[in-house]
Design an enzyme around this catalytic site. Structure first.
Site, PDB file in Angstrom:
ATOM      1  N   ILE A 192     -27.288 -36.766 -96.589  1.00  0.00           N
ATOM      2  CA  ILE A 192     -28.726 -36.846 -96.100  1.00  0.00           C
ATOM      3  C   ILE A 192     -29.231 -35.758 -96.803  1.00  0.00           C
ATOM      4  CG2 ILE A 192     -30.088 -36.651 -94.010  1.00  0.00           C
ATOM      5  CD1 ILE A 192     -27.361 -37.535 -92.695  1.00  0.00           C
ATOM      6  N   CYS A 193     -30.595 -35.795 -97.438  1.00  0.00           N
ATOM      7  CA  CYS A 193     -31.510 -34.831 -97.867  1.00  0.00           C
ATOM      8  C   CYS A 193     -32.269 -34.402 -96.597  1.00  0.00           C
ATOM      9  CB  CYS A 193     -32.344 -35.181 -99.096  1.00  0.00           C
ATOM     10  SG  CYS A 193     -33.254 -33.897 -99.633  1.00  0.00           S
ATOM     11  N   LEU A 194     -31.742 -33.290 -95.937  1.00  0.00           N
ATOM     12  CA  LEU A 194     -32.665 -33.075 -94.733  1.00  0.00           C
ATOM     13  C   LEU A 194     -32.450 -31.503 -94.686  1.00  0.00           C
ATOM     14  CD1 LEU A 194     -34.291 -33.471 -92.257  1.00  0.00           C
ATOM     15  CD2 LEU A 194     -32.314 -33.997 -90.978  1.00  0.00           C
TER      16      LEU A 194
END
Lengths: 292, 162
Positions: free
Chosen positions: B99-101
């Site tokens: 997840i790109c967060l």
């Protein structure tokens, strides 16, 4: 959004350069203790021998009032680590039990602020507990009392030092959000972020550097006055006299003529601890036997 | 695909971390974030969390699973959070579950909790306007084949709108 997983690279972007810069900074920082040993101010003269004339002139002025420095690691937490050591050292030297009782009341208020802002108590109580433990151990004559040497060791210990820094970050964030209207113009002036965004991105994560907003908030929330002495390139050596700028952060409701005992030396991007000349702390450790 | 290859450097939780996680779990049991369900296992160090797509969003009615692995020095260090198979189709979620967060990496703060992470992830899902993989999905997933943790990726967070 994009990711860098090797190959297919273009020229470095700004954030990439910044990340690289941070990497170097982190590697450099590892070489230094969280807080160093006390050193005579003359070490800075050696450091800046080839430096600018303004810098050296300011150092001379500084030496009139200040005798030594203690460096903090440049890992983005230097303000908080300097504050922690300087404050606790002051307490261990002065044995000021009334001040400890006072700051413990302030901590109770900070705790309530955090709860009011929606933090569950378990999210900050470990951090708070470690700081209170340090406060309670600086008064001599108890089973849990510690010497100045032990205080240095603790402030160099990753667990104790980082937990106290994080507690201060909680307190700072809580104070900024509690008085959002007051802090908003300062925050917008430098970052274009909302108060909540600023706290989330520039206060609460470890390693985020501090400036006026952080110092004001922590000083106000804990009720501890802080002096920052600026050693920078501002001013012209040909303009006589060159002056060294100070800024005193005086908590709300405190007499503005108060003389702060937490004194920090600011050089662009970094804080260290500064000591007055003939500071009683110079004659450690016999002073620890005396009570005020 | 099995996700158990991640979190290789697993070290046991420190006493403080274990203590803290126990408190988080207790709090979760009385006050779980809306749309999430912790699946009971015997591991304090790895949580499996059921995620329900929020009503009136692209993910309504869908169900996903998060795997949360806690490091030795949690919460000073961020947990590793990934979607188990099959992850939601989302421009910030790779097909291997990464997840790109920002809050999971550079912007992590010890002030956060599993609950606050969950809320951020659900908000990221809910604000999505398109069901699609990130444009560099193939390349990224290929580069992670050796079982690399998302915490070892250098992420760039250019777009906080989606």
């Amino acid at each position: 959004m994009d990711t860098e997983t090797g190959g297919e690279k273009e020229r470095p972007r700004d954030d990439e350069i910044q990340a690289f810069h941070n990497q170097i900074r982190a590697a450099d920082a590892e070489k230094l203790e969280f807080v160093g040993d006390k050193e005579p101010l003359s070490v800075l003269e050696d450091e800046y021998k080839a430096g600018s004339a303004v810098f050296l002139a300011k150092l001379q002025i500084l030496k009139e009032n200040y005798g030594s420095i203690r460096r903090a690691r440049g890992d983005g937490n230097c303000f908080f680590r300097s504050f922690m050591f300087s404050y606790l050292e002051h307490l261990i030297v002065t044995q000021d039990e009334a001040e400890i009782a006072r700051v413990e009341k302030s901590i109770e208020i900070c705790k309530q602020t955090l709860i009011d802002l929606g933090h569950a108590e378990f999210t900050f109580e470990d951090f708070l507990g470690i700081f209170v433990e340090q406060l309670q151990s600086v008064i001599q004559g108890k089973e849990t009392s510690i010497s100045l040497d032990t205080l240095v060791e603790r402030c160099r210990d990753q667990y104790v030092s980082n937990y106290v820094v994080m507690f201060f970050r909680f307190v700072t964030s809580g104070e900024i959000r509690r008085r959002a209207e007051f802090f908003e113009p300062f925050i917008q002036g430098m970052s274009n972020m909302s108060v909540v965004q600023f706290c989330r991105s520039s206060v609460e994560p470890m390693g985020e550097e501090s400036d006026h907003v952080h110092i004001t908030a922590l000083s106000d929330a804990l009720g501890v006055p802080v002096r920052v002495v600026y050693l920078d390139q501002s001013g012209d050596i040909n303009d006589k006299p060159v002056t060294v700028n100070n800024h005193d952060f005086i908590p709300e409701g405190m007499d503005t003529s108060v003389d702060p005992y937490v004194i920090l030396l600011y050089r662009p991007g970094h804080y260290d601890i500064l000591y007055r000349r003939e500071n009683p702390a110079n004659v450690e450790p016999t002073i620890l036997e005396q009570k005020n | 695909m099995s996700s158990s290859g991640y979190g290789q450097k697993e070290k046991v939780l420190s006493r403080i971390a274990a203590n803290r996680l126990q408190k988080e779990l207790t709090e979760w049991q009385v006050n779980a974030p809306c749309g999430f369900k912790h699946k009971v296992t015997d591991s304090l160090q790895r949580w499996i969390i059921e995620v329900h797509g929020a009503p009136n969003t692209l993910y309504e009615g869908e169900q996903f699973h998060l795997q949360v692995d806690f490091p030795e020095h949690y919460p000073m260090e961020a947990p590793q959070v990934i979607f188990m198979q099959v992850p939601p189709m989302h421009p910030h979620i790779y097909s291997n579950g990464h997840i790109c967060l920002d809050i999971l990496y550079d912007s992590w703060s010890p002030a956060m909790t599993v609950s606050s992470i969950c809320i951020s992830i659900l908000s990221m899902l809910s604000s999505s306007t398109v069901k699609a993989r990130p444009p560099d999905d193939d390349r990224y997933v290929r580069n992670c084949r050796n079982g690399r943790s998302p915490k070892e990726t250098r992420w760039w967070f250019h777009d906080d709108k989606v």
